[in-house]
Design a protein around this motif. Structure first.
Motif, short mmCIF file in Angstrom:
data_model
loop_
_atom_site.label_atom_id
_atom_site.label_comp_id
_atom_site.label_asym_id
_atom_site.label_seq_id
_atom_site.Cartn_x
_atom_site.Cartn_y
_atom_site.Cartn_z
N GLU A 272 0.84 -1.20 0.00
CA GLU A 272 0.00 0.00 0.00
C GLU A 272 0.88 1.25 0.00
OE1 GLU A 272 -2.58 -0.18 3.35
OE2 GLU A 272 -3.95 -1.58 2.37
N LYS A 273 0.37 2.29 -0.64
CA LYS A 273 1.12 3.55 -0.67
C LYS A 273 1.33 4.02 0.77
CE LYS A 273 1.54 6.91 -4.23
NZ LYS A 273 2.66 6.18 -4.78
N GLY A 274 2.47 4.46 1.09
CA GLY A 274 2.75 4.91 2.45
C GLY A 274 3.48 3.85 3.23
N SER A 275 2.92 2.60 3.22
CA SER A 275 3.58 1.50 3.94
C SER A 275 4.78 1.03 3.14
CB SER A 275 2.63 0.32 4.11
OG SER A 275 1.43 0.74 4.66
N ALA A 276 4.59 0.93 1.82
CA ALA A 276 5.65 0.37 0.96
C ALA A 276 6.91 1.24 1.00
CB ALA A 276 5.13 0.26 -0.47
N ASP A 277 6.71 2.56 0.98
CA ASP A 277 7.87 3.46 0.96
C ASP A 277 8.79 3.19 2.14
OD1 ASP A 277 6.82 4.64 -1.23
OD2 ASP A 277 5.96 6.36 -0.20
N THR A 278 8.19 3.05 3.32
CA THR A 278 9.01 2.86 4.52
C THR A 278 9.70 1.49 4.48
OG1 THR A 278 7.14 3.93 5.57
CG2 THR A 278 8.92 3.26 7.01
N LEU A 279 8.94 0.47 4.15
CA LEU A 279 9.49 -0.90 4.21
C LEU A 279 10.54 -1.14 3.11
CD1 LEU A 279 9.36 -3.68 5.54
CD2 LEU A 279 7.54 -4.28 3.95
N PHE A 280 10.21 -0.76 1.88
CA PHE A 280 11.11 -1.09 0.77
C PHE A 280 12.32 -0.16 0.69
CE2 PHE A 280 7.34 -3.41 -0.36
CZ PHE A 280 7.83 -4.57 -0.92
N SER A 281 12.34 0.90 1.52
CA SER A 281 13.53 1.74 1.53
C SER A 281 14.58 1.16 2.48
CB SER A 281 13.17 3.16 1.96
OG SER A 281 12.74 3.16 3.31
N PHE B 89 7.30 2.47 -6.46
CA PHE B 89 6.45 2.83 -5.31
C PHE B 89 6.25 4.34 -5.23
CE2 PHE B 89 8.20 -1.27 -4.01
CZ PHE B 89 7.02 -1.94 -3.84
#
Lengths: 318, 501
Positions: free
Chosen positions: B114-123, B501
């Motif tokens: 999901e947008k928002g969650s993915a940015d944090t995790l995949f970074s 993302f």
């Protein structure tokens, strides 16, 4: 060709960075949307770097390329001399995304431990770093509550803490003060300064230009995927020539006394402002003293970053 | 991916599942059968409720259901428990449980994308494939936990409360895990492509039902094809006319080809409980003496006190499998051999047409007689019915005058079967020889796959084995299902590595 790790004095570098969305094999008919049109940028160590631009300018896309969140770009990008796709590079990078969503089923404490461990720390190490960081952002007393119970400001503060939990050398902050109250903002500014003092590089992407002006050393303004201007805060906020005077007593109309010195004179009681050169300023001071007027204050006005930004973007649109 | 990262991702998945309402419902549903096994006691003559608070005789239960049975009281307890075990594994776990497991974990992948969650995790410094695989295996671990809890709980309940010890039941946990592993892989693909939990749940459940339908259709198709083949053989055995098989229409051919294609490509969800049962049997029961890959012939036990002649092992369709008495004279024969081979084809003229028909057991016996007579022996033949099968017995003495052979010939479907006893005259004419023949060829010991009396389900269940023809083989079933899982995960990874993302 960008230098390999060890040769570079820059924390991050991009050359000819281009990115077009929506033109893949499933969208052959569409030309896509070009977010970046060839950006060249280098950021040195220990700087607080501001990335500014209107909505859709390509700021977030650039940051996401540097974090390997966006792929399939043209040109070159290096973080600590390595391509962003190398996961090891990201061990030294912290990121606070814009409009982020922390896992709502976890508590603030669990979020810190999770992201600390994902960055390669052991559970103990992550716990050790989590407490002081949560304390710094003012979240320690609420850290056992689930994220879903947090207000927007609290989530933002937790987001900032998680970005720093693995003590990164480079931090990307996308709208770091979004939704945070004035006291929280001051705390975040303090943290940014502390990080800079500890040698980290901070890359800030924000629309709150007065904050950027307060904390950034270097600023780059981009629009339509291109760099409009880059420089220090001083360079980006030049003097306007308008000088404001405050006298002890009302001198009466000054237009005759100051005729031929400067332009655009505006007077209101004992205060007046006029657009002058350095020589004209000296002459005005001499004339006022000669007429026995006591000068209480002289302020030479600079453009604010916001004014500078608006002018640049307007110019670009024209 | 190092252990710390896997631990972190697993812990995250654990918290996510524990926070999920469907998972809590699943836990409650798991607890119900376990509690039942501790509350219901199955004893020799009755079932007790709440440790003796109420007692119900089996007789009364049978009367309620108007069922008159010959079962002994001991049988009733064991049968009731086995019924509950099978019902739990087949209906509760295999049908409802799998759907709840899918629903409880289908959000695993969409949530992180999901947008928002993915940015944090995949970074974070974790590769995308590591995140994908950790989510996949975390799901499997949760289901393994739930199913282990269920079967272990029920096993202990039956053991403590009813004194029924069946460790083989514990293998039932594998059914759900295996089934779930296939469906979860598909759910991951849908999630990565759509980033929607709802789409992942709906499409996965649809695929699960579609796989079940394809399996039922394919089993029926194979069953009726075999049945038709057998029927044709039997018609040919009894008449000189052999109907020519009509070519199926194009539409039917297209439908059957599609059915076969889907069956081979899709995961074999319906095989899960069969595999578990076969595995359970293989580990808890003795392997059969002979079992053919086509499921046509099964010999459960070898002749008692005889030893297998090692180099004849696996030669049932060649020179035959042989057992030796190794000098023990009281066993009714010195050696015993059993063999089968394809029925030779014979050309016959019927009017102006030439027909091809298969040789019968009786004709094979006659052929043997002729061969023996040509060597100067004096064979005797006798037709007799053994265990309901028409058999021709040929007996002869070797030239030494003491070594006697007795061979039994019969045919079944595509095959001629030979059963031979060799020993001294005294041995073969003894009561022990008759006993040996009876025990070996007994209906309980030798099972001929009579397809006509079966349903597609029972036929497939019998034929499905480790040694069966490739399409009915357990290895093929597992292999093709694993290939499906790997393909799905590869597809998900290929998509995930391209996502911006």
């Amino acid at each position: 060709m960008l230098p390999i790790m060890g040769e570079s004095e820059f924390v991050l570098e991009v050359r000819g960075l281009k990115k077009t969305f929506g033109s893949g094999i499933f969208n052959r008919k569409s030309k896509g949307f070009t977010a970046l049109r060839g950006i060249d940028l280098s950021v040195g160590r220990g700087q607080v770097f501001g990335l500014l631009g209107p909505n859709g300018a390509g700021k977030t896309t650039m940051v996401k390329i540097l974090l390997d969140l966006v792929r399939g770009y043209e040109g070159e990008a290096r973080v600590f001399g390595q391509p962003p796709s190398d996961p090891k590079t990201r061990r030294r990078v912290g990121y606070l995304p814009e409009a982020h969503r922390m896992p709502e089923y976890l508590s603030g404490w669990q979020v810190m431990v999770l992201f600390g461990m994902l960055a390669g720390h052991t559970k103990k190490e992550a716990e050790k770093t989590a407490a002081p960081l949560l304390e710094k952002v003012g979240m320690l007393k609420d850290c056992r509550r689930k994220v879903r119970e947090y207000s927007k400001g609290m989530q933002q503060r937790l987001g900032l803490a998680q970005a720093l939990v693995h003590r990164p050398d480079l931090v990307f902050l996308d709208e770091p003060t979004d939704g945070v109250d004035p006291i929280g903002r001051a705390k975040i500014r303090e943290m940014v300064v502390d990080l800079k003092n500890s040698g980290s590089t901070i890359f800030i992407n924000s629309h709150l230009l007065n904050e950027v002006e307060m904390i950034c050393d270097q600023v780059v303004i981009i629009n339509h995927g291109e760099i409009l201007r880059q420089g220090t805060i001083e360079e980006m906020t030049p003097r306007t020539g308008i000088t404001q005077f405050e006298l002890r007593r009302d001198p009466g109309p000054l237009d005759i006394l100051l005729s031929g010195l400067g332009t655009d004179l505006e007077q209101k009681g004992c205060r007046f402002k006029v657009k002058v050169t350095d020589e004209e300023l000296d002459a005005i001071v001499d004339k006022l003293r000669a007429e026995k007027h006591t000068i209480a204050d002289i302020t030479r006005k600079r453009l604010t970053l916001e004014e500078s930004f608006i002018d640049l973007v307007k110019e670009d649109r024209q | 991916m190092n252990f710390i990262i896997f631990r972190a991702l697993f812990e995250d998945a654990r918290q996510q599942v524990l926070d999920n309402k469907v998972f809590r419902l699943l836990l409650i549903l798991t607890a119900i059968p376990i509690v039942l096994t501790f509350v219901l006691g199955f004893h020799e003559e009755s079932i007790t409720l709440f440790w003796g608070w109420k007692e119900i005789d089996y007789k009364d239960i049978m009367e309620i259901f108007s069922a008159g049975g010959q079962s002994t009281a001991e049988d009733m307890a064991a049968q009731s428990i086995r019924f509950l075990q099978e019902f739990t594994l087949d209906a509760v776990v295999g049908r409802i449980g799998i759907m709840l497991c899918i629903a409880a974990t289908a959000f695993f992948a969409p949530k992180i994308l999901e947008k928002g969650s993915a940015d944090t995790l995949f970074s974070k410094p974790v590769s995308r494939i590591a995140i994908l695989l950790s989510r996949y295996f975390a799901g499997i671990l949760f289901v393994a936990f739930i199913s282990s809890l269920l079967v272990t709980g029920m096993y202990l309940g039956f053991l403590i409360n009813s004194g029924f010890n069946d460790p083989g039941f514990l293998w039932g946990a594998l059914t759900l895990v295996y089934l779930y592993a296939m469906m979860h892989a598909f759910s991951m693909v849908v999630a990565v492509f759509t980033r929607s939990s709802t789409a992942a749940i709906l499409l996965t459940i649809t695929l699960y039902m579609f796989c079940g339908g394809i399996h039922t259709g394919w089993t029926s198709l194979e069953f009726f094809t075999q049945k038709q083949h057998v029927a044709m053989l039997r018609i040919a055995d009894n008449s000189d006319d052999e109907d020519e098989v009509e070519e199926a229409g194009e539409l039917i051919q297209f439908l059957t080809s599609s059915l076969r294609f889907f069956h081979y490509v899709l995961p074999k969800t319906s095989d899960a409980d069969l595999i578990t049962n076969k595995l359970k049997r293989a580990l808890t029961e003795k392997p059969p003496a002979i079992q053919t890959s086509d499921g046509e012939f099964l010999m459960k036990l070898p002749p008692a006190d005889f030893s297998l002649v090692a180099d004849t092992k696996g030669k049932f369709e060649d020179t035959g499998v042989e057992w030796s008495a190794e000098g023990k004279t009281h066993l009714g024969a010195d050696s015993m051999r059993i063999r089968r081979y394809e029925r030779p084809k014979q050309e016959r003229k019927v009017g102006s047409k030439t027909r091809i028909r298969s040789q019968t057991g009786n004709e094979t016996a006659k052929q043997k007689m002729e061969e023996l007579q040509a060597t100067g022996a004096s064979p005797e033949s006798e037709d007799r019915k053994l265990s309901g099968v028409r058999t021709t017995q040929v007996t002869w003495l070797e030239s030494d005058g003491d070594t006697k052979h007795r061979m039994y010939f019969f045919h079944f479907d595509d095959w001629i079967y030979e059963f031979e006893l060799i020993g001294s005259v005294a041995q073969l004419d003894s009561h022990e020889a008759s006993q040996l023949r009876r025990n070996t060829l007994d209906r309980g010991n030798i099972i001929l796959g009579d397809i006509t009396g079966k349903t597609p389900g029972t036929w497939y269940s019998d034929i499905f084995s480790l040694t069966a023809e490739w399409k009915y083989n357990i290895f093929f079933s597992i292999g093709s299902s694993l290939a499906f899982i790997v393909s799905m995960l590869t597809l998900a990874w290929l998509r995930l590595r391209k996502i911006d993302f």
